[in-house]
Design an enzyme around this catalytic site. Sequence first.
Site, mmCIF file in Angstrom:
data_model
loop_
_atom_site.group_PDB
_atom_site.id
_atom_site.type_symbol
_atom_site.label_atom_id
_atom_site.label_comp_id
_atom_site.label_asym_id
_atom_site.label_seq_id
_atom_site.Cartn_x
_atom_site.Cartn_y
_atom_site.Cartn_z
ATOM 1 N N GLU B 13 2.352 67.432 -72.338
ATOM 2 C CA GLU B 13 2.258 68.615 -73.174
ATOM 3 C C GLU B 13 3.469 68.600 -74.082
ATOM 4 O OE1 GLU B 13 2.283 71.958 -75.243
ATOM 5 O OE2 GLU B 13 3.995 71.362 -74.076
ATOM 6 N N CYS B 60 3.540 77.911 -72.579
ATOM 7 C CA CYS B 60 2.753 76.721 -72.314
ATOM 8 C C CYS B 60 1.327 77.035 -71.894
ATOM 9 C CB CYS B 60 3.406 75.887 -71.231
ATOM 10 S SG CYS B 60 2.516 74.349 -71.026
ATOM 11 N N CYS B 63 0.674 74.595 -68.461
ATOM 12 C CA CYS B 63 1.194 75.323 -67.292
ATOM 13 C C CYS B 63 0.843 76.795 -67.489
ATOM 14 C CB CYS B 63 2.694 75.220 -67.179
ATOM 15 S SG CYS B 63 3.364 73.667 -67.673
ATOM 16 N N HIS B 67 4.428 80.975 -66.302
ATOM 17 C CA HIS B 67 5.462 81.819 -66.893
ATOM 18 C C HIS B 67 5.106 83.298 -66.729
ATOM 19 C CE1 HIS B 67 7.679 78.430 -68.347
ATOM 20 N NE2 HIS B 67 6.551 77.908 -68.766
ATOM 21 N N ARG B 476 4.875 71.850 -62.067
ATOM 22 C CA ARG B 476 5.880 70.885 -62.539
ATOM 23 C C ARG B 476 7.255 71.104 -61.935
ATOM 24 N NH1 ARG B 476 1.870 71.366 -65.764
ATOM 25 N NH2 ARG B 476 1.044 69.545 -66.831
ATOM 26 N N SER B 499 10.743 71.454 -66.938
ATOM 27 C CA SER B 499 11.021 70.331 -67.839
ATOM 28 C C SER B 499 12.407 70.412 -68.456
ATOM 29 C CB SER B 499 9.935 70.201 -68.908
ATOM 30 O OG SER B 499 8.725 69.817 -68.281
ATOM 31 N N CYS B 543 6.540 68.594 -69.700
ATOM 32 C CA CYS B 543 5.864 69.660 -70.405
ATOM 33 C C CYS B 543 6.857 70.252 -71.383
ATOM 34 C CB CYS B 543 5.398 70.707 -69.418
ATOM 35 S SG CYS B 543 4.353 71.868 -70.246
ATOM 36 N N CYS B 546 7.328 74.035 -72.721
ATOM 37 C CA CYS B 546 8.087 74.812 -71.748
ATOM 38 C C CYS B 546 9.567 74.501 -71.864
ATOM 39 C CB CYS B 546 7.668 74.437 -70.333
ATOM 40 S SG CYS B 546 6.078 75.033 -69.880
#
Lengths: 342, 556
Positions: B13, B60, B63, B67, B476, B499, B543, B546
């Site tokens: 991503e 994101c 994901c 969040h 992740r 990330s 990702c 993020c």
Amino acid sequence: MERETIYEGLVRRGVSRRDFLKFCATTAAMLGLSSSYVPKIAEAMEKKEKPVVVWLHFQDCTGCSESVLRATKPTIGQIVLDVVSLEYHETIMAAAGHQAEKSLHDAIHKYKGKYLVVVEGSIPTKDGGLYCCIGGRSALDILKEVAKDAAVIIAIGSCATYGGIPAAKPNPTGAVGVRDIIKDKPVINLPGCPPNVENFTATLVYFLTFGKLPKTDNLGRPLFAHGILIHDNCERRGHFDTGEFAKSWGDKGHRLGWCLYELGCKGPFAYQNCPTIRWNDGTSWPVMAGHPCVACSEPKFWDANAPFYADSGKKEEFLAKATKIGLGAMALAGLTKKENKE
Amino acid sequence: MARLVIDPVTRIEGHLRCEAVVADGKVKDAYSSCTMWRGIEIIMKGRDPREAWIFVQRLCGVCTTVHAIASVRAVEDALKIKVPRNADLIRNLIMGNQCVQDHVIHFYHLHALDWVDVVSALKADPAKTSELAKSISSWHNNSTTYFKAVQDKLKAFVERGQLGIFSNGYWGHPAYKLPPEANLLAVAHYLEALDWQKEVIKMMAILGAKNPHPQTFLVGGMAIPVDPESQNAINAGTIAALHKYADMGIEFVEKVYIPDLLAVASFYKDWTKYGGNSNFLACGEYPEANGKLWLPGGVIKNKNLREIYPVDHKKVMEYITRSYYTYSKGEKAGLHPWDGETTPNYTGPKPPYEYLNVDGKYSWGKAPRYEELPMEVGPLARVLVAYASGHKEIKEVTDMVMKKLGIGLEALFSTLGRTAARGIITLVTAYKIKDFINELATNMKNGDFKIANTEKWDPKTWPAEAKGMGWHDAPRGALSHYIVIKNKKIENYQMVVPSTWNLSPRDHKGIRGPVEEALVGTPVADSKQPLELLRTIHSFDPCMACGMHIVEVKEE
């Protein structure tokens, strides 16, 4: 070698003639076309070569791509392998780095003037566009180059259409939508955060069938998806008209599916077909699940429609409309109001 | 010495660039750089804390949910709100469903092509693929006819010359080791997984209204009502549907993902030698009825599994020495996110550019450190912490995987270990989802319909000032959101995401981030086709949307 048609692709993947015609019929219905258009759509799918699609990612969250991955009619496997020839898409393509850049370069030269561009994410314009770089080049540069020889452009999602969340106040990177930059190409806007894949598929099929983009409103959105207010097609509209409102999360009204207006629903301000097509293969949509709509299809909704949990006040304005069905005035007067109590 | 650049790094991503120095067929040094920035935290300032989750979920779309969950938890922590058990259960189901679906997509659609040569599948004998399939799994699509059909489709696709997403892959690269038959099996499952992922995620669509970006979270609970007597709430029909999608998840993971993972891994056991790290952080996840977390949190230092340290968010500091920001306290300072500041200071090359200035600042990502150490987060961290803590389910599945591959615990500190750990987490989570559904059904049976604690919904009930933080062990890795509320508005909003940890650039001491460190020593057969680097990078499942958020900007 001749490129294969969509129908050939679908047959190769084991789709039956019956399913194929069913897909054409569903799409016609979705586009608001009469059944007489079904053969025309079928003919286009059978005879026209698969269109080459180049998908660009800029200031995005990949949510629009994920939404497209959830396609069911046809499935994503069919879209990617059969309906279109997807030459560039950073999230799923095998190639990386130089080889990926080569794929993009090859596609826009080989299919000059014929390829379709999908743009996901906003484009930062502040400070020379340095806030989004791919292969060492700015998003701004890449968009201009790729758009130059495109047949049409689909701006997918609220970021690519209106700047979306990066453009929410104070817009730190000067983020804008595709139409703010590309002025000399047909650009259709498919807003939503994310947009519903069914509207994307229908737009693609419309383009393949008629060789042009579907009719749009003054914001460049296809009318078949954005022609009617959520409020007017909402399954809870009857509760609004009779003055039945959920007042608190989990109260009796909330549990029984009453109107979410007083909890902040922005359905009366949003032009989008969520109530009719729903999400994930018709599984649900926010109001159906009990949460207010945030009007994600509307320009600058992050600022214009927030705070999301505030009653927007203007009930009377909608009741002027509701009076047509004769209940609005009564609701306003509290005549039909039911008690939201255990 | 060759300087190798991969930009864009695809099948992730977002926008990631990797530069590496290669000599004698090995990576000597590596730099990972985030090349996109939106400034979401600046946008959060001054908004209603109750709607923060709607905004930050857009960090994101891959994901998705994660969040939103960390955000509502941060606000609930700040306002001291305890959510009803039903809300925790619905959140657990959404998180679990996301984990199972997302990891399968990662394995087949983002990672597999690093190990699987699609073009080689054309040479396979479908009868042998069928034998192979039957030998590793009882999955129903296993006949010669089935694999022949997949191969024919692939053949027609290749012969037409329109390779689409498979164009310009590193096909035929010497680092591909699978026999054609195994490649064909993997290609068939690549396509099946595409169809499966859109179905299994309907659990989230039911509970969250839609996917991606579900819309039923709420500060204080969930907005989806529970009432067995209503058609507009979670009822008996919903419970049945949830079980259906839970079973669909278990079946695919058990019969397709895990057997494929083991089959592929058995050909790449040399990848237990590359791509490792030493320090790991897991924050723990899935609240249980007893108030504990089902998967434990903990910190591992220097690969020492005998000592697991408890996680304390106060020990997290972020550095910007090599990132495109400045700090008022100087370039070498480290700041806890609550005191975080971020002033963008792009000193990189003007686009278009060929190379980054890796001796100076080179990324939009900050460098988070835990007690000054870089930390790997994600499935491997979660598995190692749980294994070392004696977690029953994790231990069972991990032992099974190690036994089948004939490897020991030390082999997990590697690229292959990371990829295997993702499978282990997916399997145990797929099973655990059933428990959460059953508990929700029991609560309903007992007349507990509570989904939200609304005592603090009205901002008038809030203190003048409050601060909070929320952890979430996302697919992740460990994610944390930090909020400062002042006069009912967001004063400061900050996120330290998986990330940012994994793809971090160097810090104030010049210490590499986890991906950079993992890349050092990776063999490179052909620097024009850096397939081996992609294996390690993808094993982290980066990702970037993020990762390259910003922590806070002082308004001018």
